[in-house]
Design an enzyme around this catalytic site. Sequence first.
Site: not given
Length: 335
Positions: A261, A311
Amino acid sequence: MVALRHRNLKLFAVALAFFAITITSFLLNFTQNSEKYFRFSGPFVRFIASMRRPCGCETCVSEAELSPWFDERFNQTVLPFLTKQNNLLSESTYKWWLKLQSERNPMDINKAVEELFKVIPGETSLSERSPYQCRTCAVVGNSGNLKETDYGPDIDSHNFVFRMNHAPTAKFEKDVGNKTTHHFVYPESVRDLSENVSMILIPFKTLDLQWVVSALTTGTINFTYAPVPRKIKVTKDKILVYNPEFMKYVYDRWLMNHGRYPSTGFLSVIFALHICDKVDLYGFGADSKGNWHHYWENNPSAGAFRQTGVHDGDFEADIISNLTSIKKINIYRGR
C-alpha cells in the site's frame, strides 16, 4: 411605417451580429495572447483570463490536456475525505482495505462510520477549489536532507503546510518551519497537535476509526497492532479522515499496484494534487550522501525508514520525479 420598422429591425440585427463577432474575435485573440494582455491590463482582463484555468495561479495542478501521462492518472471526481455525505465504499475497495493490516473480526464498516461521525463533524470544504484563488501547499517530508537548508521561512509562506507522522518542528524551525495546517497520521504515529492544526487520519482498518472515537471519549483502546495512546490532544472539530476509496485510487491509478500500500508521504503528495493549485515538496528522498534518515536523527547512517517492507519506495520516487518533470510539482531536494 411598417416598412420603416422592418428596416430598423434589420439594422439592429446587423449591428448585434457585428457586436457579437467583434467580442468573439477579441476573446479568441485574447486567449491566444493572454500573457501579452496580462502585462498591460487591469482587473477585468485578469478576470477573463482566470476563466481559462481552474485556479488563479500562473499554472494550475489540475489543468488538463498538458500531459497525457498525468491525465490518465488524475481523477478529480475521487474525493480525498470520508465524510457524512461521502462515506460509501465499493465492495472491491472494502475487501482490499481490510487486508492491509489483516484485521480480524472487524466491526461493521457502516456502524463504525456512524459512530465516528457522532463524535467528529464529518464535514469539510477543503476540497472546494476556485478559479479565483491560488492555493499554495508545502508538503513537508521527514528526510534528513532538510538539515542546514534554511527552508523554514519558504515553507511557512505557503497557504497550507502538510506534515506527517512524528515530524517535530521545535528546535528545527530554521530548516523545516513552524507552521502546520494539516498533519497526516495513523493511530500508531499520532502526536499531540496545537488547537489550530487539523489532524488527517489515514485509517488502515475499522479499528482505527473506533480508536478515534475512543481517544476522544472513553479512552478504552490502547492497542491496535501496536500500542496507541488512550487519549489524544487534538481539536475534535478539526479531525478529518482520509477516504479508503481515495487510498485505493492512489494505489491503483498512481502506483499501479506496486508495494502493499502507499506510504504516508506518497498519500500526502497525491492528496495535495487534489487540494492545492501549486504544490512544493520538501524533505523527500535521501540526503546528498545517500543516507535515508529523519531530520531529527543524530546518526544519518542509522536511519532506514525507506526499507519498510510494505511500500515500493523506488516506484514512488519515480512517480514524484515524473510529476516534477511535467511541472505539476516542485521539489526542493535539500542537502
